[in-house]
Design a protein around this motif. Structure first.
Motif, PDB file in Angstrom:
ATOM      1  N   HIS A 154      33.750 -34.210 -36.361  1.00 39.07           N
ATOM      2  CA  HIS A 154      33.621 -33.140 -35.380  1.00 39.07           C
ATOM      3  C   HIS A 154      34.086 -33.656 -34.014  1.00 39.07           C
ATOM      4  CE1 HIS A 154      31.975 -29.967 -32.864  1.00 39.07           C
ATOM      5  NE2 HIS A 154      31.747 -29.255 -33.962  1.00 39.07           N
ATOM      6  N   PRO A 155      34.958 -32.900 -33.314  1.00 34.87           N
ATOM      7  CA  PRO A 155      35.413 -33.323 -31.985  1.00 34.87           C
ATOM      8  C   PRO A 155      34.236 -33.438 -31.019  1.00 34.87           C
ATOM      9  CG  PRO A 155      36.779 -31.532 -32.840  1.00 34.87           C
ATOM     10  CD  PRO A 155      35.593 -31.635 -33.755  1.00 34.87           C
ATOM     11  N   LEU A 156      34.298 -34.426 -30.147  1.00 34.77           N
ATOM     12  CA  LEU A 156      33.227 -34.665 -29.202  1.00 34.77           C
ATOM     13  C   LEU A 156      33.543 -34.012 -27.862  1.00 34.77           C
ATOM     14  CD1 LEU A 156      32.473 -38.454 -29.849  1.00 34.77           C
ATOM     15  CD2 LEU A 156      31.431 -36.458 -30.920  1.00 34.77           C
ATOM     16  N   ALA A 157      32.533 -33.405 -27.274  1.00 37.43           N
ATOM     17  CA  ALA A 157      32.677 -32.819 -25.947  1.00 37.43           C
ATOM     18  C   ALA A 157      32.682 -33.925 -24.904  1.00 37.43           C
ATOM     19  CB  ALA A 157      31.532 -31.842 -25.681  1.00 37.43           C
ATOM     20  N   TRP A 158      33.132 -33.597 -23.697  1.00 33.00           N
ATOM     21  CA  TRP A 158      33.247 -34.618 -22.655  1.00 33.00           C
ATOM     22  C   TRP A 158      31.898 -35.266 -22.347  1.00 33.00           C
ATOM     23  CZ3 TRP A 158      30.381 -34.338 -18.240  1.00 33.00           C
ATOM     24  CH2 TRP A 158      29.814 -33.098 -17.920  1.00 33.00           C
ATOM     25  N   TYR A 159      30.831 -34.462 -22.387  1.00 32.67           N
ATOM     26  CA  TYR A 159      29.513 -35.004 -22.056  1.00 32.67           C
ATOM     27  C   TYR A 159      28.939 -35.867 -23.178  1.00 32.67           C
ATOM     28  CZ  TYR A 159      28.337 -30.697 -24.602  1.00 32.67           C
ATOM     29  OH  TYR A 159      28.279 -29.690 -25.529  1.00 32.67           O
ATOM     30  N   GLU A 160      29.622 -35.908 -24.317  1.00 34.63           N
ATOM     31  CA  GLU A 160      29.223 -36.806 -25.396  1.00 34.63           C
ATOM     32  C   GLU A 160      29.998 -38.118 -25.350  1.00 34.63           C
ATOM     33  OE1 GLU A 160      28.101 -34.152 -29.162  1.00 34.63           O
ATOM     34  OE2 GLU A 160      30.062 -33.634 -28.343  1.00 34.63           O
ATOM     35  N   ASN A 161      30.852 -38.255 -24.331  1.00 29.78           N
ATOM     36  CA  ASN A 161      31.687 -39.444 -24.190  1.00 29.78           C
ATOM     37  C   ASN A 161      31.360 -40.243 -22.934  1.00 29.78           C
ATOM     38  OD1 ASN A 161      33.465 -39.885 -26.379  1.00 29.78           O
ATOM     39  ND2 ASN A 161      34.612 -38.045 -25.825  1.00 29.78           N
ATOM     40  N   ILE A 162      30.260 -39.924 -22.274  1.00 33.22           N
ATOM     41  CA  ILE A 162      29.875 -40.660 -21.074  1.00 33.22           C
ATOM     42  C   ILE A 162      29.322 -42.021 -21.509  1.00 33.22           C
ATOM     43  CG2 ILE A 162      28.432 -40.677 -19.014  1.00 33.22           C
ATOM     44  CD1 ILE A 162      28.306 -37.651 -19.209  1.00 33.22           C
ATOM     45  N   PRO A 163      29.897 -43.113 -21.019  1.00 35.48           N
ATOM     46  CA  PRO A 163      29.461 -44.440 -21.472  1.00 35.48           C
ATOM     47  C   PRO A 163      27.958 -44.653 -21.325  1.00 35.48           C
ATOM     48  CG  PRO A 163      31.450 -44.617 -20.147  1.00 35.48           C
ATOM     49  CD  PRO A 163      31.002 -43.193 -20.040  1.00 35.48           C
ATOM     50  N   ILE A 164      27.345 -45.164 -22.358  1.00 31.02           N
ATOM     51  CA  ILE A 164      25.924 -45.524 -22.448  1.00 31.02           C
ATOM     52  C   ILE A 164      25.022 -44.295 -22.321  1.00 31.02           C
ATOM     53  CG2 ILE A 164      24.022 -46.870 -21.460  1.00 31.02           C
ATOM     54  CD1 ILE A 164      26.012 -48.980 -20.646  1.00 31.02           C
TER      55      ILE A 164
END
Length: 259
Positions: free
Chosen positions: A52-62
């Motif tokens: 499933h593609p990840l939204a931008w807020y699921e890619n914030i480091p840590i």
């Protein structure tokens, strides 16, 4: 309005943390895509379990890892701890370089090399492979950087690169002759080309010493639950990278720093 370099230099370490964390997220992509033989460009960020593609807020480091409680929001599969650990190490490395070298070309050089070492280390930990696609470019960048940025002698830089690689090639050869199998991979030999060029002849013994001590401290964790501990492989590449990075930050004085 004139540019206030002093004010920028004071803020730079905090900017470096952010840069390091963002790059750490990209390093995770590089590690995962290499291990799964995928392009680092396509497809976009996605859950490796359910795709499933990840939204931008699921890619914030840590932060995203903590917010999601270490699980995919869609399929609830566990997210490997490698992701926040690599991001944190990248942020810490960037911050330490910023404190040590400030906003300089040396900072940029060591960020590039350190990033390559982090990616190579986590690939090695997972697959016992130090990829040529990292070790060869790292050797070129380390040599050119040491000469043109760190003002090292071209001859001495080349000699240090050859000495680093030659030492580990000789160790591997002697180990094979005495034990009948390789004790070190050729990836370690190739890695030592960049380490030698970067830390120079004076830094080689300290880098190898730091690497060896780190391996001695951590290696017992690799042997937990293993029946044949004497034949259990332990990747040495990450420790070599760590040894070089410690020397870059502390030079030969790390022991006095620990006192």
């Amino acid at each position: 309005m004139s540019f206030d370099f002093n004010a920028y230099a004071q803020v730079f370490p905090f900017l470096a943390i952010v840069l390091g964390l963002v790059l750490g997220s990209f390093y995770n992509v590089c590690v995962h895509r290499y291990l799964t033989e995928q392009s680092i460009v396509f497809p976009g960020s996605h859950c490796p379990q359910c795709d499933h593609p990840l939204a931008w807020y699921e890619n914030i480091p840590i932060i995203s890892f903590l917010f999601l409680a270490g699980r995919c929001r869609y399929c609830k599969a566990s997210i490997r701890w490698r992701y926040p650990i690599l991001e944190a190490l990248s942020g810490l490395w960037s911050y330490a370089l910023a404190i040590t070298f400030g906003p300089s070309l040396a900072y940029l050089l060591f960020m590039v090399i350190g990033g390559m070492y982090l990616v190579a280390s986590f690939i090695d930990l997972d697959s016992f492979i130090l990829p040529d696609i990292i070790t060869y470019p790292a050797a070129v960048i380390a040599y050119l950087g040491s000469v043109f940025i760190l003002d090292a002698s071209p001859v001495l830089s080349g000699a240090a690169a050859v000495a680093g690689a030659g030492l580990f090639y000789l160790l591997n050869l002697l180990y094979r002759l005495s034990r009948g199998f390789d004790g070190l991979g050729l990836g370690d030999v190739k890695l030592m080309v960049s380490i030698g060029a970067l830390v120079q002849l004076v830094g080689l013994p300290f880098s190898v010493l730091y690497a060896s001590l780190s391996a001695l401290l951590v290696s017992p964790f690799f042997l937990i639950g293993k029946k044949n501990k004497s034949r259990t492989p332990i990747p040495f590449g990450p420790f070599l990278c760590l040894g070089a990075m410690l020397y870059i930050l502390f030079g030969p004085g790390i022991f006095s720093f620990l006192r």
